[in-house]
Structure formats: structure tokens, C-alpha cells
Enzyme design. Structure first.
Site, short mmCIF file in Angstrom:
data_model
loop_
_atom_site.label_atom_id
_atom_site.label_comp_id
_atom_site.label_asym_id
_atom_site.label_seq_id
_atom_site.Cartn_x
_atom_site.Cartn_y
_atom_site.Cartn_z
N GLY A 27 0.82 -1.61 4.30
CA GLY A 27 0.83 -1.39 5.73
C GLY A 27 0.03 -0.15 6.11
O GLY A 27 0.45 0.66 6.93
N ALA A 28 -1.16 -0.02 5.51
CA ALA A 28 -1.88 1.25 5.52
C ALA A 28 -2.86 1.41 6.66
O ALA A 28 -3.53 2.44 6.74
CB ALA A 28 -2.63 1.42 4.19
N ASN A 29 -2.97 0.43 7.55
CA ASN A 29 -4.05 0.53 8.54
C ASN A 29 -3.64 1.21 9.84
O ASN A 29 -4.48 1.44 10.72
CB ASN A 29 -4.63 -0.86 8.87
CG ASN A 29 -3.58 -1.81 9.41
OD1 ASN A 29 -2.96 -2.53 8.65
ND2 ASN A 29 -3.36 -1.83 10.72
N GLY A 31 -0.26 3.78 12.03
CA GLY A 31 1.02 4.47 12.02
C GLY A 31 1.25 5.36 10.82
O GLY A 31 0.39 6.15 10.41
N GLY A 33 1.48 4.52 7.80
CA GLY A 33 0.66 4.13 6.66
C GLY A 33 -0.65 4.88 6.60
O GLY A 33 -1.00 5.46 5.55
N SER A 147 15.03 3.42 6.75
CA SER A 147 15.21 3.85 8.14
C SER A 147 16.65 4.29 8.36
O SER A 147 17.58 3.81 7.69
CB SER A 147 14.89 2.69 9.10
OG SER A 147 15.32 2.98 10.40
N TYR A 174 16.90 -6.18 11.27
CA TYR A 174 16.18 -4.99 10.85
C TYR A 174 17.08 -4.08 10.03
O TYR A 174 16.69 -3.58 8.96
CB TYR A 174 15.65 -4.23 12.07
CG TYR A 174 14.84 -3.01 11.71
CD1 TYR A 174 13.64 -3.11 11.03
CD2 TYR A 174 15.29 -1.74 12.07
CE1 TYR A 174 12.90 -1.98 10.69
CE2 TYR A 174 14.56 -0.61 11.75
CZ TYR A 174 13.36 -0.73 11.07
OH TYR A 174 12.64 0.40 10.73
#
Length: 310
Positions: A27-29, A31, A33, A147, A174
Site C-alpha cells: 500500500g505504498a503509493n 498516505g 505507505g 489500529s 474493520y
């Protein structure tokens, strides 16, 4: 130091030289990440951005400033176990750090390609499979982003109905997925220790960080509340990434959990924090592991295996 002068909080500038080390960030693209990627690359690490959308990943990598380490973008869709297996099968050489950062939050009911509830399937099962498939390459540690939602409303793992069919709510799903992240870390560390592996499993949470996740909330009212909270209470992405980075580079015990040290763990400097009783239950952790193996068809690597307690 004068009594009224505080010790400076740990920040990304305190990351040691990571030249010669390799990290994967899911999820590096955007926020947290991309903030994690940038900090690791500035410290000299070679960082692989594991992303679902290659175009967005390449665009994000192009914006990383001050990187001393090399950046590489590879496709990974955690909601598709075939994609997870392909990513792991293509890996060659050592991997020092695996940062399980990607996630979806409070979205409408849906299913992954393999038929799992989307939040549980993406946030937990995808990372469960990826971690075990990459473990033979890992040399240092796995950091999984959880979280504070793992505490909200006394969540539990709904073993009798993991997809929450007929009882779905975005927040319940979640919370279950984030609780699963912590139980996964607990059982992974137990297995690594039993196998005599030097690899450590740790977890982190960002507190309240302003990221793109809040904009995908299934509830219009929650989206409005979160927009206000992002302006008033939240940390920015680089600050929210600090607990993950702290867990990734500091000499901490396995199964440690890192979060902000401020009020309610919503913001502040990174520090070791507590977890709920539900997230500390070894029996639930083992049960979740066994179920996750059955669902994904991925097991703890044989070359690392140690006996499972009776």
C-alpha cells in the site's frame, strides 16, 4: 538537560543508515505507505513499493524526495491471493524488512476475488499469505500496521462467521481485521521463536493520521466527522508513519506494539503501547492462524517450522 526541557521525540531523522538493506512496503503509493517509503529510502534502503495500481505507484515513487536508496514498483493486490503468490514467487534474494501497511477501512460490504469479506481478506488474509510466502527470504523483521480500532466496541474474531454474513457493519468488519493483525503478529512471533529464527514480528498503529482511508468510509456522516477530525485532531502522514518506522528500525522485543504516546494514543511520538485483552489471547491467535492457513492454503514455511503446542 534542564528539568523543564523535554527530550526530543524520536523522528525519521533518527533512522540509522540503511544502505544495503531491502524493504517491501505494501500500500505504498499514498498516505502512511508513501511516507514510510520516503523515510526508508532517505536512510539509504532499497525500497519496493508493492501496489495494486502500477501507474499510481510509479507516480508516487517519482515524487519521493531525497532518496539515497533505490526505489522499485511491483504489482501486488492483497485482495487476490493469486497476485500475492505471484509477487512472492518473483522475489529473489534477501528481504530485510516487510512492512504490512496496506489496508481498507470502514467500507461497504463486499468480497475479495477469493470470496472473503473485503476488509478481513485484504487487511489480514492477504498479509498473512504474503508474510508466510516471503518468510524464507526475510532476515530481520515484519511490521504489521494495526489500529486503535481493535479496541472499539470490544471487537472479537467472529470465527463462526468471518465474512460477517447477515451481520455486517463497516466498523465491525474493520475492527475484526485490525484485531486479526495483532493476533497474527502474536502467533507469528511465537512460531518464529519456537523455530529459532532471528526474524521478529512487530505491530504498530498510527493514531489518528490524515490519510486517504477516511474518504472511503461507507457512512456519509462518518466521512463528514472524519474530515473535521483530520483538520483538528489528526497527525499528517509522515507523523503517522513514525510508529511503523520505529518498529522497523529500533531494537525492540518480538511482538512489540508501537503507537503514539499522546492522549488516547491519537498523536504524539512513537512509543511502546498496550493492546486489548482480546489482542493478547494466545489461544485466539493460534485458532486464527489455523483458520487463516485453511482459507489461504498458505502455511508457515517448513524450513522454519516448529511443533505447535497441544
Amino acid at each position: 538537560m534542564p528539568k523543564n526541557e523535554k527530550t526530543p521525540r524520536w523522528n525519521a531523522g533518527d533512522i540509522p543508515d540503511l544502505t544495503g538493506r531491502t524493504a517491501v512496503v505494501t500500500g505504498a503509493n499514498s498516505g502512511l505507505g508513501i511516507a514510510t517509503v520516503e523515510a526508508l529510502a532517505r536512510a539509504g534502503a532499497r525500497v519496493v513499493l508493492a501496489v495494486r495500481d502500477m501507474a499510481r505507484g510509479e507516480a508516487a515513487a517519482a515524487k519521493v524526495a531525497g532518496a539515497r536508496g533505490a526505489l522499485e514498483v511491483r504489482r501486488l493486490d492483497l485482495a487476490d491471493l493469486d497476485s500475492v503468490r505471484a509477487f512472492a514467487a518473483d522475489w529473489r534474494g534477501d528481504l530485510d524488512l516487510l512492512i504490512n501497511n496496506a489496508g481498507v477501512m470502514n467500507i461497504s460490504e463486499g468480497a475479495t476475488k477469493d470470496g472473503f469479506e473485503t476488509q478481513f481478506g485484504t487487511n489480514h488474509l492477504g498479509h498473512f499469505a504474503l508474510t508466510n510466502l516471503l518468510l524464507p527470504h526475510l532476515t530481520d523483521r515484519v511490521v504489521t500496521v494495526s489500529s486503535g480500532a481493535h479496541r472499539v466496541g470490544r471487537p472479537r474474531i467472529h470465527f463462526e462467521n468471518l465474512n460477517l454474513s447477515g451481520e455486517y457493519s463497516p466498523t465491525r468488519a474493520y475492527a475484526q481485521s485490525k484485531l486479526a493483525n495483532l493476533l497474527f503478529t502474536l502467533e507469528l512471533q511465537r512460531r518464529l521463536t519456537a523455530a529459532g529464527s532471528p526474524v521478529r514480528a512487530l505491530a504498530a498503529h498510527p493514531g489518528w493520521a490524515a490519510t486517504g482511508l477516511q474518504g472511503h468510509d461507507a457512512s456519509v456522516l462518518r466521512r463528514a466527522f472524519l474530515r473535521v477530525g483530520n483538520r483538528v485532531l489528526a497527525q499528517d502522514g509522515p507523523a503517522g508513519a513514525l510508529p511503523t518506522l520505529y518498529a522497523a528500525v529500533r531494537d525492540l522485543p518480538g511482538a512489540s506494539y508501537v503507537g503514539p504516546d499522546g492522549l488516547g494514543e491519537m498523536r504524539g511520538g512513537p512509543a511502546l503501547v498496550g493492546r486489548s485483552a482480546a489482542a493478547s489471547d494466545p489461544e485466539s491467535a493460534l485458532r486464527l492462524w489455523v483458520v487463516s492457513e485453511e482459507l489461504t492454503g498458505v502455511t508457515f514455511p517448513e524450513q522454519l517450522s516448529a511443533p505447535t503446542p497441544a
